[in-house]
Design a protein around this motif. Structure first.
Motif, PDB file in Angstrom:
ATOM      1  N   THR A  17      -5.352  -3.651  -9.378  1.00 56.10           N
ATOM      2  CA  THR A  17      -4.370  -4.202  -8.456  1.00 56.10           C
ATOM      3  C   THR A  17      -5.019  -5.308  -7.643  1.00 56.10           C
ATOM      4  OG1 THR A  17      -3.173  -2.108  -8.275  1.00 56.10           O
ATOM      5  CG2 THR A  17      -2.849  -3.721  -6.518  1.00 56.10           C
ATOM      6  N   VAL A  23      -1.409   1.109  -1.818  1.00 56.43           N
ATOM      7  CA  VAL A  23      -1.999   1.046  -3.164  1.00 56.43           C
ATOM      8  C   VAL A  23      -2.908   2.252  -3.395  1.00 56.43           C
ATOM      9  CG1 VAL A  23      -3.431  -0.301  -4.744  1.00 56.43           C
ATOM     10  CG2 VAL A  23      -1.877  -1.476  -3.173  1.00 56.43           C
ATOM     11  N   GLN A  45      -1.270   5.603  -4.396  1.00 55.93           N
ATOM     12  CA  GLN A  45      -0.525   5.714  -5.651  1.00 55.93           C
ATOM     13  C   GLN A  45      -0.860   7.028  -6.377  1.00 55.93           C
ATOM     14  OE1 GLN A  45       1.870   3.272  -7.066  1.00 55.93           O
ATOM     15  NE2 GLN A  45       1.756   3.075  -4.842  1.00 55.93           N
ATOM     16  N   GLN A  97      -7.478   3.549 -11.013  1.00 50.14           N
ATOM     17  CA  GLN A  97      -7.242   2.142 -10.720  1.00 50.14           C
ATOM     18  C   GLN A  97      -8.387   1.576  -9.904  1.00 50.14           C
ATOM     19  OE1 GLN A  97      -4.562   0.699  -7.742  1.00 50.14           O
ATOM     20  NE2 GLN A  97      -4.117   2.739  -6.925  1.00 50.14           N
ATOM     21  N   VAL A 110      -8.912  -1.593  -7.007  1.00 54.47           N
ATOM     22  CA  VAL A 110      -8.160  -2.461  -6.106  1.00 54.47           C
ATOM     23  C   VAL A 110      -9.088  -3.564  -5.633  1.00 54.47           C
ATOM     24  CG1 VAL A 110      -6.720  -2.569  -4.048  1.00 54.47           C
ATOM     25  CG2 VAL A 110      -6.886  -0.412  -5.347  1.00 54.47           C
ATOM     26  N   ARG A 153      -4.953 -15.204  -6.986  1.00 57.94           N
ATOM     27  CA  ARG A 153      -4.619 -14.099  -7.888  1.00 57.94           C
ATOM     28  C   ARG A 153      -5.434 -14.187  -9.179  1.00 57.94           C
ATOM     29  NH1 ARG A 153       1.217 -15.387  -6.396  1.00 57.94           N
ATOM     30  NH2 ARG A 153       1.640 -14.045  -4.594  1.00 57.94           N
ATOM     31  N   ALA A 201      -1.730  -5.331 -11.777  1.00 54.73           N
ATOM     32  CA  ALA A 201      -0.597  -5.334 -10.853  1.00 54.73           C
ATOM     33  C   ALA A 201      -0.942  -6.217  -9.662  1.00 54.73           C
ATOM     34  CB  ALA A 201      -0.282  -3.906 -10.400  1.00 54.73           C
ATOM     35  N   LEU A 229       0.016  -7.266  -5.413  1.00 51.31           N
ATOM     36  CA  LEU A 229       0.670  -6.962  -4.151  1.00 51.31           C
ATOM     37  C   LEU A 229       0.187  -7.955  -3.105  1.00 51.31           C
ATOM     38  CD1 LEU A 229       2.575  -4.998  -2.658  1.00 51.31           C
ATOM     39  CD2 LEU A 229       0.546  -3.692  -1.998  1.00 51.31           C
ATOM     40  N   TRP A 279       4.011  -0.639  -1.505  1.00 48.17           N
ATOM     41  CA  TRP A 279       4.561   0.071  -2.660  1.00 48.17           C
ATOM     42  C   TRP A 279       4.940   1.489  -2.273  1.00 48.17           C
ATOM     43  CZ3 TRP A 279       0.047  -1.121  -6.552  1.00 48.17           C
ATOM     44  CH2 TRP A 279       0.209  -2.407  -7.079  1.00 48.17           C
ATOM     45  N   LEU A 292       3.134   2.422  -9.535  1.00 50.62           N
ATOM     46  CA  LEU A 292       2.341   2.228 -10.749  1.00 50.62           C
ATOM     47  C   LEU A 292       2.728   3.230 -11.838  1.00 50.62           C
ATOM     48  CD1 LEU A 292      -1.249   1.453  -9.383  1.00 50.62           C
ATOM     49  CD2 LEU A 292       0.397  -0.144 -10.401  1.00 50.62           C
ATOM     50  N   ASN A 326       5.189  -8.993  -6.638  1.00 51.59           N
ATOM     51  CA  ASN A 326       4.896  -7.678  -6.066  1.00 51.59           C
ATOM     52  C   ASN A 326       5.353  -6.495  -6.915  1.00 51.59           C
ATOM     53  OD1 ASN A 326       3.754  -8.142  -3.103  1.00 51.59           O
ATOM     54  ND2 ASN A 326       5.274  -9.714  -3.514  1.00 51.59           N
ATOM     55  N   VAL A 366       3.875  -5.604 -13.191  1.00 49.94           N
ATOM     56  CA  VAL A 366       2.704  -4.964 -13.791  1.00 49.94           C
ATOM     57  C   VAL A 366       2.661  -5.397 -15.252  1.00 49.94           C
ATOM     58  CG1 VAL A 366       1.480  -2.802 -14.237  1.00 49.94           C
ATOM     59  CG2 VAL A 366       3.021  -2.974 -12.260  1.00 49.94           C
TER      60      VAL A 366
END
Length: 265
Positions: free
Chosen positions: A58, A76, A79, A84, A86, A120, A133, A135, A141, A146, A201, A204
């Protein structure tokens, strides 16, 4: 007359993007070099000098919103999907103290560039995952975001090919916390000729070569934005699906750009 014919054949937003590439294309060259240099510099600051790896990465882009960033990061980390990584990408504005979580990594770009696509892209390139993903720092979220996306991207076959990307429905909130509307529009590339119904946002996607953002330097007067460019280009060769379950809370910030969508449910 000629302009109307071109619009009827190609669509208003694709025509505007063609113009952007001609007028602003030179800005992408220097920004690509900057992005490459920042990735080389920042990867050395990560643990072991290696890109962190997980099922999903993410990317959280931020600039001078410390309180909102903490809420975004918290959503995040909360989730239900635990596998994951981040990556918080600070666009040169400074970072608050973030939660101590081994899945969380934060980097700061050398100086503010105000090109969301480049920030990004840096986040994508600093991570290693099957899915990615996104955000922004002023949104959050729901805990199942996810899971809802990955159930379709990586779940059992349903008789149709699995998509390469999905985007869920999105609640848009006013600053007082009230719900303005819910954006839930099935993917239609032809509809994107005239309207932008997409935001990063809820998005995914599989980590494939087409997953990268435009590096053009776009100010508030330039349309369309990099989020439209991504989904329109990505959908040319890849399967995109909409999931009509609201899993994202998007804060309408009057002081920054936001899309005045009219298509709601």
């Amino acid at each position: 007359m000629v302009k109307r014919r071109l619009r009827a054949r190609f669509g208003w937003m694709p025509l505007e993007e063609m113009r952007n590439k001609v007028v602003l294309g030179h800005t992408a060259l220097a920004l690509r070099r900057f992005e490459d240099a920042e990735v080389r510099r920042l990867v050395a600051t990560l643990p072991g000098g290696q890109r962190p790896k997980a099922r999903v990465a993410t990317v959280v882009l931020t600039y001078k919103r410390p309180e909102r960033l903490l809420l975004a990061v918290g959503s995040v980390l909360a989730q239900t999907v635990r596998d994951q990584v981040v990556i918080v990408v600070d666009d040169g504005g400074g970072l608050p103290e973030l939660p101590a979580d081994p899945r969380l990594h934060a980097v700061s770009i050398r100086h503010n560039i105000n090109v969301p696509g480049v920030g990004r892209n840096i986040g994508i390139r600093l991570t290693d995952s099957r899915f990615v993903a996104f955000l922004d720092d002023d949104n959050t979220w729901q805990p199942n975001h996810l899971q809802v996306a990955l159930d379709r991207l990586d779940g059992p076959e349903t008789g149709e090919p699995r998509p390469d990307a999905v985007y869920t429905a999105m609640r848009r909130l006013l600053p007082d916390g009230s719900v303005r509307d819910v954006l839930s529009v099935p993917y239609d590339r032809k509809l994107a000729w005239e309207r932008c119904f997409f935001d990063p946002n809820p998005f995914v996607a599989r980590r494939i070569p087409d997953l990268h953002y435009s590096r053009l330097r776009r100010n508030k007067a330039v349309a369309p934005k990099e989020d439209w460019e991504l989904i329109y280009r990505f959908g040319r060769r890849n399967r995109v699906e909409h999931i009509p379950e609201p899993t994202v809370d998007y804060v309408v910030n009057p002081d920054s750009y936001w899309t005045p969508w009219e298509l709601t449910s």
